[in-house]
Design a protein around this motif. Structure first.
Motif, PDB file in Angstrom:
ATOM      1  N   ARG A 211     -15.321   2.585  15.945  1.00  0.00           N
ATOM      2  CA  ARG A 211     -15.716   1.182  16.067  1.00  0.00           C
ATOM      3  C   ARG A 211     -16.494   0.793  14.834  1.00  0.00           C
ATOM      4  NH1 ARG A 211     -18.879  -0.274  21.389  1.00  0.00           N
ATOM      5  NH2 ARG A 211     -16.760   0.038  22.204  1.00  0.00           N
ATOM      6  N   PRO A 212     -16.051  -0.224  14.113  1.00  0.00           N
ATOM      7  CA  PRO A 212     -16.767  -0.647  12.912  1.00  0.00           C
ATOM      8  C   PRO A 212     -18.219  -0.997  13.246  1.00  0.00           C
ATOM      9  CG  PRO A 212     -14.624  -1.702  12.996  1.00  0.00           C
ATOM     10  CD  PRO A 212     -14.823  -1.003  14.318  1.00  0.00           C
ATOM     11  N   TYR A 213     -19.116  -0.688  12.313  1.00  0.00           N
ATOM     12  CA  TYR A 213     -20.536  -0.960  12.552  1.00  0.00           C
ATOM     13  C   TYR A 213     -20.776  -2.463  12.747  1.00  0.00           C
ATOM     14  CZ  TYR A 213     -25.525  -1.404  11.955  1.00  0.00           C
ATOM     15  OH  TYR A 213     -26.852  -1.717  12.143  1.00  0.00           O
TER      16      TYR A 213
ATOM     17  N   GLN B  38     -25.082   0.194   4.595  1.00  0.00           N
ATOM     18  CA  GLN B  38     -25.057   0.048   6.050  1.00  0.00           C
ATOM     19  C   GLN B  38     -24.498   1.267   6.770  1.00  0.00           C
ATOM     20  OE1 GLN B  38     -22.993  -3.550   7.148  1.00  0.00           O
ATOM     21  NE2 GLN B  38     -24.868  -4.741   7.090  1.00  0.00           N
ATOM     22  N   ALA B  39     -25.191   1.653   7.845  1.00  0.00           N
ATOM     23  CA  ALA B  39     -24.750   2.723   8.736  1.00  0.00           C
ATOM     24  C   ALA B  39     -24.470   4.025   7.982  1.00  0.00           C
ATOM     25  CB  ALA B  39     -23.524   2.288   9.535  1.00  0.00           C
ATOM     26  N   LYS B  40     -25.325   4.309   7.011  1.00  0.00           N
ATOM     27  CA  LYS B  40     -25.244   5.574   6.275  1.00  0.00           C
ATOM     28  C   LYS B  40     -26.648   6.191   6.222  1.00  0.00           C
ATOM     29  CE  LYS B  40     -21.539   3.969   3.194  1.00  0.00           C
ATOM     30  NZ  LYS B  40     -21.162   3.710   1.773  1.00  0.00           N
ATOM     31  N   PRO B  41     -26.732   7.522   6.170  1.00  0.00           N
ATOM     32  CA  PRO B  41     -28.048   8.161   6.100  1.00  0.00           C
ATOM     33  C   PRO B  41     -28.594   8.187   4.678  1.00  0.00           C
ATOM     34  CG  PRO B  41     -26.353   9.835   6.210  1.00  0.00           C
ATOM     35  CD  PRO B  41     -25.647   8.506   6.301  1.00  0.00           C
ATOM     36  N   VAL B  42     -29.928   8.130   4.595  1.00  0.00           N
ATOM     37  CA  VAL B  42     -30.626   8.211   3.324  1.00  0.00           C
ATOM     38  C   VAL B  42     -31.735   9.250   3.443  1.00  0.00           C
ATOM     39  CG1 VAL B  42     -31.924   6.954   1.558  1.00  0.00           C
ATOM     40  CG2 VAL B  42     -30.197   5.750   2.923  1.00  0.00           C
TER      41      VAL B  42
ATOM     42  N   LEU C  65     -22.247   9.295  11.870  1.00  0.00           N
ATOM     43  CA  LEU C  65     -22.017   7.885  11.581  1.00  0.00           C
ATOM     44  C   LEU C  65     -20.594   7.623  11.095  1.00  0.00           C
ATOM     45  CD1 LEU C  65     -25.444   7.121   9.900  1.00  0.00           C
ATOM     46  CD2 LEU C  65     -24.626   6.210  12.084  1.00  0.00           C
ATOM     47  N   ARG C  66     -20.053   8.541  10.307  1.00  0.00           N
ATOM     48  CA  ARG C  66     -18.675   8.368   9.856  1.00  0.00           C
ATOM     49  C   ARG C  66     -17.712   8.428  11.031  1.00  0.00           C
ATOM     50  NH1 ARG C  66     -15.975  12.298   5.369  1.00  0.00           N
ATOM     51  NH2 ARG C  66     -15.936  13.731   7.140  1.00  0.00           N
ATOM     52  N   ASP C  67     -17.948   9.366  11.938  1.00  0.00           N
ATOM     53  CA  ASP C  67     -17.086   9.472  13.121  1.00  0.00           C
ATOM     54  C   ASP C  67     -17.202   8.224  13.989  1.00  0.00           C
ATOM     55  OD1 ASP C  67     -16.337  11.941  12.213  1.00  0.00           O
ATOM     56  OD2 ASP C  67     -17.509  13.078  13.683  1.00  0.00           O
ATOM     57  N   ALA C  68     -18.427   7.737  14.168  1.00  0.00           N
ATOM     58  CA  ALA C  68     -18.631   6.540  14.996  1.00  0.00           C
ATOM     59  C   ALA C  68     -17.936   5.327  14.386  1.00  0.00           C
ATOM     60  CB  ALA C  68     -20.121   6.273  15.156  1.00  0.00           C
TER      61      ALA C  68
END
Length: 200
Positions: A196-198, A113-117, A189-192
């Motif tokens: 605030r949690p995803y 979740q909320a990570k790039p691939v 995404l890590r900064d976001a």
């Protein structure tokens, strides 16, 4: 003069070797890509080979893996959870991607979740791109973000000279573009998520 990124600040990239077929070409492609990624000072690379870290044929139920299978998940799940980003190295089998790779994906959820691939694909005339098209849909369902650019090898066995591609400049440039996009999204995404949690 540029200074190296401290190890603690590097993004953790998991390079997933998606083929388990006998005689597979995946280790050649994955080793080449992981070596390039490892030369960057903003990444720490973990190669997750599904031959070396197999999962059981039966996926875990809602209560998690059985006691007999728990050790197999303990060998791979924490590594996926720790990653800030992923690059999947996949062949194309019959217009799709390997079953072992689907098994890995389906056996996990929050880890993606909320990570790039990103994708490094290989195959025949299509260069594995049909496998990538399907993987994009699968990862979207898991709330992952797939990056636009892909490294693709058409007739891969014929374009590699031993452990490296013959067109080192062109393939290296494609790999850099992919990694630059993965790094951008991973940081964003890590900064976001730190603010605030995803999903909140």
């Amino acid at each position: 003069m540029a200074t190296a990124t401290p190890t603690a600040e590097r993004l953790r990239l998991a390079v997933i070797v998606g083929s388990t077929r006998s005689g597979r070409f995946a280790p050649t492609v994955a080793s080449w890509f992981a070596d390039l990624a490892g030369q960057r000072d903003d990444l720490s690379v973990d190669v997750v080979d599904l031959v070396e870290t197999p999962l059981p044929a039966t996926l875990p139920g809602f209560d998690g893996p059985s006691p007999d299978d728990a050790a197999l998940f303990d060998a791979i799940t924490p590594r996926l959870a720790a990653a800030d980003a992923f690059v999947v190295v996949t062949p194309e089998y019959n217009h799709s991607f390997p079953g072992a790779l689907k098994n890995l994906i389906d056996a996990h959820y929050a880890e993606w979740q909320a990570k790039p691939v990103g994708f490094v694909a290989y195959g025949g005339l299509s260069g594995g791109l049909r496998a990538v098209e399907q993987l994009r849909v699968v990862f979207a369902e898991l709330h992952a973000v797939t990056v636009r650019d892909t490294v693709s090898f058409h007739g891969a066995a014929g374009v590699f000279d031993g452990p490296v591609p013959r067109d080192a400049e062109g393939t290296g440039a494609a790999a850099k573009t992919l990694l630059d996009q993965v790094v951008w999204w991973a940081r964003a995404l890590r900064d976001a998520k730190s603010v605030r949690p995803y999903g909140s």
